[in-house]
Scaffold this motif. Structure first.
Motif, short mmCIF file in Angstrom:
data_model
loop_
_atom_site.label_atom_id
_atom_site.label_comp_id
_atom_site.label_asym_id
_atom_site.label_seq_id
_atom_site.Cartn_x
_atom_site.Cartn_y
_atom_site.Cartn_z
N LEU A 1 0.83 -1.21 0.00
CA LEU A 1 0.00 0.00 0.00
C LEU A 1 0.86 1.26 0.00
CD1 LEU A 1 -2.84 -1.05 2.49
CD2 LEU A 1 -3.08 -0.65 0.03
N ARG A 2 1.98 1.21 0.72
CA ARG A 2 2.87 2.37 0.75
C ARG A 2 3.53 2.57 -0.60
NH1 ARG A 2 8.09 2.81 1.22
NH2 ARG A 2 8.35 0.61 1.78
N MET A 3 3.98 1.48 -1.24
CA MET A 3 4.62 1.57 -2.54
C MET A 3 3.65 2.10 -3.61
SD MET A 3 7.82 0.53 -2.30
CE MET A 3 8.28 -0.07 -3.92
N LYS A 4 2.37 1.79 -3.47
CA LYS A 4 1.37 2.28 -4.42
C LYS A 4 1.01 3.73 -4.17
CE LYS A 4 -1.04 -2.12 -5.35
NZ LYS A 4 -2.31 -2.87 -5.16
N GLY A 5 1.48 4.29 -3.04
CA GLY A 5 1.14 5.67 -2.70
C GLY A 5 -0.22 5.81 -2.06
N THR A 6 -0.78 4.71 -1.56
CA THR A 6 -2.11 4.75 -0.94
C THR A 6 -2.02 5.22 0.50
OG1 THR A 6 -2.77 2.89 -2.34
CG2 THR A 6 -4.19 3.39 -0.46
N ASN B 1 0.73 6.48 3.97
CA ASN B 1 2.02 6.99 4.41
C ASN B 1 2.21 6.68 5.89
OD1 ASN B 1 3.17 8.08 2.12
ND2 ASN B 1 2.15 10.07 2.37
N ASN B 2 3.46 6.60 6.29
CA ASN B 2 3.78 6.42 7.70
C ASN B 2 4.06 7.79 8.30
OD1 ASN B 2 4.62 5.70 10.23
ND2 ASN B 2 6.41 4.52 9.57
N ALA B 3 3.10 8.30 9.08
CA ALA B 3 3.26 9.62 9.71
C ALA B 3 4.02 9.51 11.02
CB ALA B 3 1.88 10.25 9.95
N GLY B 4 4.36 8.31 11.42
CA GLY B 4 5.14 8.11 12.63
C GLY B 4 6.59 7.81 12.28
N ASN B 5 7.15 6.77 12.89
CA ASN B 5 8.51 6.35 12.57
C ASN B 5 8.55 4.82 12.50
OD1 ASN B 5 8.85 5.36 15.33
ND2 ASN B 5 9.08 7.53 15.92
N ASP B 6 9.74 4.29 12.18
CA ASP B 6 9.83 2.83 12.02
C ASP B 6 9.51 2.09 13.31
OD1 ASP B 6 10.49 3.16 9.41
OD2 ASP B 6 12.67 2.99 9.71
N ALA B 7 9.91 2.67 14.44
CA ALA B 7 9.65 2.00 15.72
C ALA B 7 8.18 2.04 16.09
CB ALA B 7 10.49 2.64 16.82
N LYS B 8 7.53 3.19 15.80
CA LYS B 8 6.11 3.35 16.13
C LYS B 8 5.38 3.92 14.91
CE LYS B 8 6.58 3.99 21.14
NZ LYS B 8 6.27 4.86 22.30
N PRO B 9 5.08 3.06 13.94
CA PRO B 9 4.44 3.55 12.73
C PRO B 9 3.02 4.06 13.00
CG PRO B 9 4.47 1.16 12.75
CD PRO B 9 5.30 1.61 13.93
N LYS B 10 2.62 5.04 12.21
CA LYS B 10 1.27 5.60 12.28
C LYS B 10 0.79 5.78 10.84
CE LYS B 10 -1.36 9.56 14.06
NZ LYS B 10 -1.26 10.89 14.73
N TRP B 11 -0.04 4.86 10.41
CA TRP B 11 -0.43 4.82 9.01
C TRP B 11 -1.63 5.72 8.75
CZ3 TRP B 11 3.15 2.80 6.12
CH2 TRP B 11 3.99 1.81 6.65
N ILE B 12 -1.49 6.58 7.71
CA ILE B 12 -2.57 7.48 7.31
C ILE B 12 -2.77 7.38 5.80
CG2 ILE B 12 -2.13 9.12 9.21
CD1 ILE B 12 -0.69 10.90 7.14
N ILE B 13 -3.92 7.82 5.33
CA ILE B 13 -4.21 7.83 3.90
C ILE B 13 -3.52 9.04 3.27
CG2 ILE B 13 -6.04 8.01 2.15
CD1 ILE B 13 -6.06 5.37 3.63
N THR B 14 -2.89 8.84 2.10
CA THR B 14 -2.22 9.96 1.43
C THR B 14 -3.26 10.94 0.88
OG1 THR B 14 -2.18 8.76 -0.66
CG2 THR B 14 -0.26 8.52 0.79
N LYS B 15 -2.83 12.19 0.65
CA LYS B 15 -3.75 13.25 0.20
C LYS B 15 -4.34 12.93 -1.16
CE LYS B 15 -1.72 17.04 2.83
NZ LYS B 15 -1.06 18.37 2.76
N LYS B 16 -3.54 12.31 -2.04
CA LYS B 16 -4.05 12.05 -3.39
C LYS B 16 -5.18 11.03 -3.38
CE LYS B 16 -0.97 8.37 -4.99
NZ LYS B 16 -0.04 7.95 -6.06
N VAL B 17 -5.18 10.15 -2.37
CA VAL B 17 -6.26 9.16 -2.27
C VAL B 17 -7.49 9.79 -1.62
CG1 VAL B 17 -6.95 6.95 -1.26
CG2 VAL B 17 -4.64 7.26 -2.17
N GLN B 18 -7.24 10.69 -0.67
CA GLN B 18 -8.37 11.35 -0.01
C GLN B 18 -9.19 12.14 -1.02
OE1 GLN B 18 -6.35 13.65 2.99
NE2 GLN B 18 -6.36 11.97 4.47
#
Length: 579
Positions: A555-560, A562-579
């Motif tokens: 999903l990240r590779m498709k641009g759907t 993004n990780n708004a957090g970091n690798d240790a504590k990821p926080k997945w959100i929808i990208t603006k282009k999908v919204q």
């Protein structure tokens, strides 16, 4: 002398490892390698391979079988397979095959899983030399009397070429086990007075039952005549077979340091010993003493409409006696050990010392014929005449069929560690497997044995995997197989099938996206909780974590997302282009 240890394996004529072979140090290894490189060409017991990183495992297994069998035929204790050497000029070119030592060591188990009697490498040596990395596989000679197979096939060498082991060579190896029949040996000091009167009386009854056409004659024979006719003695002389089967308990010393003893041990569910009994010769009577100690309790089924009976004995009496008599008949008495019967709450375990001469249980069941070679020919013949064993073939197959009739697991044969260990289960292990047996009467015994491996999480050979998948009996990827949809539909296991079958990938991706849109953001634990129980049951925790990670990465590779957090504590959100 340089590489003397190597010469012991290449040209010293030491028979099948009877001379103790110890691990080599760095200096000895380098000297050995130099000795091998100086050979004018490869031989039946020396093979060089450049061996790239992706060297085929099955080909390695075939070379293992071939070199092991050739070492046996050439009277060598071991053979060498060397990676990182080109085979024309024997120059070091190096190899990247399994660069991790852990991966290299795991080869021992991988090879053992697919070879006769679970035989594997004596040692795997790794030499980091200036010219490149070299791996030296020290391969033991096939055991005396037992040609070594890889995945059920015997391999040998035709000069430098890998080839099937021909029939003459197979028979030559097998004949090694019977050239000297220990059981026919004469005990010069013993007389008929050293045999047990009750055992002789039972032997007469059994002989008449086995050969009813001779029953009238038997009553007119004196004991010596009877023993000669039953092929227990030789011209009136007492044999080791006579002592084992009919000898008085105090006569056991005549075969010392060998033993004629059976040890029965009763263990509780925690493996704690609760009771035991040790019985000595005469073995003809000892079998009944052990049999009466075994608690053959009733097994009650969980009712499934009219699929299963109400109850059965845990063990078929024939199976107990056959397994026990096989231990007596095929024990390698020159190893000076005892036969063991271990009784647990839901299984019986029988062990006897010595290799399994037929090579594989699958072969015995498939061919359903008497063996051509026996370790104790004289003893087996006597036991056949006394109705203790069945040499017309089919004894082992009958045990398998009795287990099949109960819907119990097939007997387990562990042929490792220089002994034969047979485990007979006294209960249903997996109800799904039991339903397959109950509702698929057209399954062959070989197919049931294959499916039995699946329920026990044992490895399948390539042939077995292909066969079961072609018939749609199993699905999934090695080693996590599960019941195929054809069987599931026919046996009412649709729910079990669906739990094992994965949904389409798009289904999982859509679930993740919908969850993020609904909650604005999710962390990894949220995604795990969302998908965990929806992933197939055959996956373990590590595989499920890996699957979810791959879905998020896609999903990240498709641009759907993004990780708004970091690798240790990821926080997945929808990208603006999908919204």
């Amino acid at each position: 002398m340089p590489a003397q240890r190597a010469k012991e394996g290449i040209d010293a004529g030491v028979v099948n490892g009877q001379k103790e072979i110890k691990a080599m140090n760095q200096q000895e290894l380098e000297s050995t390698l130099q000795y091998l490189q100086n050979l004018p060409s490869e031989t039946e017991v020396v093979e060089f391979k450049e061996a790239k990183a992706n060297f085929d495992f099955n080909k390695l297994g075939k070379y293992f079988s071939a070199l092991s069998n050739e070492a046996n035929l050439k009277n060598r204790p071991f053979a060498w397979l060397v990676f990182g050497i080109e085979n024309k000029h024997h120059a070091i070119v190096g190899t990247q095959f399994r660069t991790s030592r852990k991966d290299l060591d795991s080869l021992k188990g991988e090879i053992a899983n697919k070879t006769t009697s679970r035989i594997t490498f004596m040692e795997i040596y790794e030499l980091p030399l200036t010219e490149g990395r070299v791996i030296m596989f020290q391969i033991p000679a096939a055991p005396k009397g037992v040609p070594l197979a890889f995945e059920g096939h015997y391999y040998g060498r035709d000069g430098e070429e890998l080839s099937p082991l021909n029939l003459e060579e197979i028979e030559r190896i097998r004949a090694q086990a019977i050239n000297n029949d220990w059981s026919a040996g004469i005990v010069k000091e013993a007389t008929i007075d050293d045999l047990d009167d009750e055992a002789i009386k039972v032997a007469r009854l059994n002989f008449k039952s086995k050969s009813p056409d001779k029953a009238a004659e038997v009553d007119n024979w004196d004991d010596i005549t009877f023993l000669n006719k039953a092929k227990i003695t030789i011209k009136g002389q007492i044999t080791r077979t006579a002592i084992i089967l009919l000898g008085r308990e105090e006569a056991e010393h005549f075969i010392s340091p060998a033993e004629a003893k059976i040890r029965w041990i009763l263990k509780d569910s925690k493996g704690v010993e609760k009771d035991y009994l040790i019985v000595s010769c005469p073995m003809l009577l000892a079998v009944d003493k052990i049999y009466t100690k075994i608690r053959n309790l009733k097994y009650r089924y969980i009712k499934d409409d009219t699929l299963f009976p109400d109850e059965v004995n845990q063990y078929e009496p024939y199976s107990i006696r056959e397994a026990l008599n096989n231990c007596i008949a095929h024990q390698d008495y020159t190893k000076y050990g005892r036969i063991n019967v271990i009784e647990m709450e839901d299984q019986l375990v029988f062990t006897n010392l010595g290799s399994f001469i037929p090579g594989s249980v699958e072969k015995v069941v498939r061919e359903d014929a008497p063996e051509e070679l026996y370790r104790n020919r004289f003893l087996v013949t006597a036991m056949f005449n006394l109705k203790m064993v069945d040499t017309v073939g089919g004894g082992i197959k009958k045990i398998f069929n009795y287990q099949r009739a109960r819907f119990f697991p097939m007997p387990d044969y562990d042929l490792s560690e220089g002994k034969v260990k047979v485990t007979i289960a006294g209960k249903v292990l997996d109800m799904e497997y039991a339903r397959i047996l109950a509702q698929n009467k057209d399954l062959t015994l070989e197919e049931i044995m294959m499916l039995d491996k699946v329920q026990k999480k044992h490895l399948l050979t390539d042939f077995e995997e292909k066969h079961l998948k072609t018939k749609k009996l199993i699905e999934g990827r090695r080693p996590n197989y599960y019941i195929g949809i054809k069987v599931a539909q026919e046996t009412g296991q649709k729910a079990a099938y669906s739990k094992n079958r994965a949904f389409d990938k798009d289904y999982y991706l859509d679930l993740i996206v919908k969850a993020i849109k609904e909650h604005k953001s999710v962390d990894r634990s949220d995604v795990d909780e969302l998908l965990w129980n929806k992933l197939p049951d055959w996956m373990n925790d590590r595989q499920k974590k890996s699957k979810i990670k791959n879905l998020l990465s896609e999903l990240r590779m498709k641009g759907t997302i993004n990780n708004a957090g970091n690798d240790a504590k990821p926080k997945w959100i929808i990208t603006k282009k999908v919204q």
